[in-house]
Scaffold this motif. Sequence first.
Motif, PDB file in Angstrom:
ATOM      1  N   ARG A  53       5.428  74.809   9.550  1.00 42.03           N
ATOM      2  CA  ARG A  53       4.297  75.133   8.670  1.00 42.03           C
ATOM      3  C   ARG A  53       3.700  76.512   8.905  1.00 42.03           C
ATOM      4  O   ARG A  53       3.043  77.056   8.024  1.00 42.03           O
ATOM      5  N   LYS A  54       3.876  77.061  10.102  1.00 45.57           N
ATOM      6  CA  LYS A  54       3.206  78.311  10.450  1.00 45.57           C
ATOM      7  C   LYS A  54       4.150  79.195  11.252  1.00 45.57           C
ATOM      8  O   LYS A  54       4.908  78.698  12.084  1.00 45.57           O
ATOM      9  N   LYS A  55       4.069  80.489  11.026  1.00 49.51           N
ATOM     10  CA  LYS A  55       4.917  81.424  11.765  1.00 49.51           C
ATOM     11  C   LYS A  55       4.194  81.845  13.052  1.00 49.51           C
ATOM     12  O   LYS A  55       3.052  82.288  13.010  1.00 49.51           O
ATOM     13  N   TYR A  56       4.883  81.687  14.159  1.00 44.51           N
ATOM     14  CA  TYR A  56       4.322  82.044  15.462  1.00 44.51           C
ATOM     15  C   TYR A  56       5.028  83.277  16.013  1.00 44.51           C
ATOM     16  O   TYR A  56       6.228  83.457  15.805  1.00 44.51           O
ATOM     17  N   ASP A  57       4.269  84.088  16.732  1.00 43.99           N
ATOM     18  CA  ASP A  57       4.851  85.235  17.428  1.00 43.99           C
ATOM     19  C   ASP A  57       5.561  84.761  18.693  1.00 43.99           C
ATOM     20  O   ASP A  57       6.566  85.344  19.100  1.00 43.99           O
ATOM     21  N   SER A  68      12.235  61.587  22.417  1.00 45.98           N
ATOM     22  CA  SER A  68      13.658  61.870  22.208  1.00 45.98           C
ATOM     23  C   SER A  68      13.958  63.356  22.114  1.00 45.98           C
ATOM     24  O   SER A  68      15.102  63.764  22.215  1.00 45.98           O
ATOM     25  N   ARG A  69      12.936  64.178  21.922  1.00 48.08           N
ATOM     26  CA  ARG A  69      13.154  65.617  21.796  1.00 48.08           C
ATOM     27  C   ARG A  69      12.584  66.349  22.994  1.00 48.08           C
ATOM     28  O   ARG A  69      11.678  65.881  23.664  1.00 48.08           O
ATOM     29  N   SER A  70      13.133  67.555  23.207  1.00 52.12           N
ATOM     30  CA  SER A  70      12.732  68.350  24.383  1.00 52.12           C
ATOM     31  C   SER A  70      12.387  69.772  23.952  1.00 52.12           C
ATOM     32  O   SER A  70      12.439  70.120  22.769  1.00 52.12           O
ATOM     33  N   GLY A  71      12.111  70.585  24.944  1.00 52.81           N
ATOM     34  CA  GLY A  71      11.856  71.997  24.702  1.00 52.81           C
ATOM     35  C   GLY A  71      13.045  72.703  24.074  1.00 52.81           C
ATOM     36  O   GLY A  71      12.881  73.691  23.347  1.00 52.81           O
ATOM     37  N   MET A  72      14.257  72.209  24.325  1.00 53.48           N
ATOM     38  CA  MET A  72      15.453  72.784  23.700  1.00 53.48           C
ATOM     39  C   MET A  72      15.403  72.586  22.188  1.00 53.48           C
ATOM     40  O   MET A  72      15.814  73.471  21.432  1.00 53.48           O
ATOM     41  N   ASP A  73      14.891  71.449  21.736  1.00 53.47           N
ATOM     42  CA  ASP A  73      14.745  71.201  20.301  1.00 53.47           C
ATOM     43  C   ASP A  73      13.683  72.116  19.706  1.00 53.47           C
ATOM     44  O   ASP A  73      13.833  72.613  18.588  1.00 53.47           O
ATOM     45  N   VAL A  74      12.615  72.352  20.456  1.00 58.34           N
ATOM     46  CA  VAL A  74      11.561  73.269  20.011  1.00 58.34           C
ATOM     47  C   VAL A  74      12.140  74.683  19.902  1.00 58.34           C
ATOM     48  O   VAL A  74      11.904  75.388  18.912  1.00 58.34           O
ATOM     49  N   LEU A  75      12.923  75.086  20.898  1.00 55.47           N
ATOM     50  CA  LEU A  75      13.583  76.393  20.879  1.00 55.47           C
ATOM     51  C   LEU A  75      14.457  76.530  19.637  1.00 55.47           C
ATOM     52  O   LEU A  75      14.399  77.532  18.917  1.00 55.47           O
ATOM     53  N   SER A  76      15.265  75.533  19.377  1.00 50.14           N
ATOM     54  CA  SER A  76      16.156  75.553  18.217  1.00 50.14           C
ATOM     55  C   SER A  76      15.372  75.663  16.909  1.00 50.14           C
ATOM     56  O   SER A  76      15.738  76.437  16.017  1.00 50.14           O
ATOM     57  N   ALA A  77      14.289  74.917  16.790  1.00 53.96           N
ATOM     58  CA  ALA A  77      13.464  74.954  15.574  1.00 53.96           C
ATOM     59  C   ALA A  77      12.833  76.335  15.399  1.00 53.96           C
ATOM     60  O   ALA A  77      12.823  76.888  14.291  1.00 53.96           O
ATOM     61  N   ALA A  78      12.316  76.897  16.482  1.00 52.86           N
ATOM     62  CA  ALA A  78      11.694  78.223  16.407  1.00 52.86           C
ATOM     63  C   ALA A  78      12.712  79.269  15.979  1.00 52.86           C
ATOM     64  O   ALA A  78      12.420  80.127  15.141  1.00 52.86           O
ATOM     65  N   ARG A  79      13.914  79.193  16.529  1.00 56.98           N
ATOM     66  CA  ARG A  79      14.987  80.140  16.193  1.00 56.98           C
ATOM     67  C   ARG A  79      15.438  79.969  14.744  1.00 56.98           C
ATOM     68  O   ARG A  79      15.771  80.936  14.077  1.00 56.98           O
ATOM     69  N   THR A  80      15.460  78.733  14.258  1.00 50.91           N
ATOM     70  CA  THR A  80      15.881  78.468  12.885  1.00 50.91           C
ATOM     71  C   THR A  80      14.875  79.035  11.890  1.00 50.91           C
ATOM     72  O   THR A  80      15.249  79.629  10.886  1.00 50.91           O
ATOM     73  N   SER A  82      12.460  81.468  12.443  1.00 51.61           N
ATOM     74  CA  SER A  82      12.289  82.924  12.525  1.00 51.61           C
ATOM     75  C   SER A  82      12.922  83.459  13.809  1.00 51.61           C
ATOM     76  O   SER A  82      12.511  83.076  14.904  1.00 51.61           O
ATOM     77  N   GLU A  83      13.867  84.372  13.654  1.00 47.06           N
ATOM     78  CA  GLU A  83      14.472  84.956  14.855  1.00 47.06           C
ATOM     79  C   GLU A  83      13.519  85.937  15.541  1.00 47.06           C
ATOM     80  O   GLU A  83      13.765  86.371  16.640  1.00 47.06           O
ATOM     81  N   GLU A  84      12.404  86.250  14.880  1.00 45.46           N
ATOM     82  CA  GLU A  84      11.402  87.133  15.486  1.00 45.46           C
ATOM     83  C   GLU A  84      10.480  86.385  16.439  1.00 45.46           C
ATOM     84  O   GLU A  84       9.776  86.998  17.222  1.00 45.46           O
ATOM     85  N   THR A  85      10.448  85.067  16.358  1.00 45.96           N
ATOM     86  CA  THR A  85       9.601  84.270  17.247  1.00 45.96           C
ATOM     87  C   THR A  85      10.288  84.154  18.601  1.00 45.96           C
ATOM     88  O   THR A  85      11.412  83.683  18.693  1.00 45.96           O
ATOM     89  N   GLU A  86       9.613  84.605  19.625  1.00 44.44           N
ATOM     90  CA  GLU A  86      10.156  84.481  20.978  1.00 44.44           C
ATOM     91  C   GLU A  86       9.717  83.146  21.570  1.00 44.44           C
ATOM     92  O   GLU A  86       8.687  82.588  21.179  1.00 44.44           O
ATOM     93  N   VAL A  87      10.515  82.651  22.516  1.00 45.78           N
ATOM     94  CA  VAL A  87      10.230  81.362  23.151  1.00 45.78           C
ATOM     95  C   VAL A  87      10.318  81.539  24.661  1.00 45.78           C
ATOM     96  O   VAL A  87      11.288  82.101  25.171  1.00 45.78           O
TER      97      VAL A  87
END
Length: 195
Positions: A53-57, A68-80, A82-87
């Motif tokens: 819903r929102k773009k994060y820096d 069932s989900r982890s930080g790896m899933d969050v990383l994948s979602a952020a990358r999907t 916006s590639e400008e969002t760092e994790v």
Amino acid sequence: MADAGKTGKAVKNILIVEDEEDQRLRLKYVLESEGYKTDESSNADQAIELIGRKKYDLVITDLKMPGSRSGMDVLSAARTVSEETEVIIVTAYGTVDNAVQAMINGAFDYLQKPVNMPELRLKVERALRQAALLRDSGSREVLRNNFNMVLREADQLRARTKEIAVLARSLLDDHETNLGKVLEVAGKILEKARV
């Protein structure tokens, strides 16, 4: 991406994903005291919804969380989204291998628990600089190509510098030889002049 803050600079949006409330609030307090705008999530599912819903820096996420989900899933979602969002991945002792794997998968960096706040500030600043650089350059691929071009040019410059150094040494050697001959002749002339 963000509103203008008191200084006129854009306020950076950071999502904190941490299931431990005290850790989440601690991170929120430190980041907001640095002037960042934060959103929080206590689980990966909610974080992924927020990312949609929102773009994060920057997203700072715990690696291991209940569910069932982890930080790896969050990383994948952020990358999907916006590639400008760092994790930045936060991990407990003993899961450094997983954090390294997360970096291979695109995370900017990782922090070990308990989080060292000066280290957090430094890594957040670096991650946000990287995100701005990516935004300005257009994409990671452009940035990677530019970096590779700079490396190639540096190698060419290094090779040319070596060539110049060899030539300069050769000229100095010739000069020393010629100077030596001149001094030898001058010495003989002075000897004959004394006689």
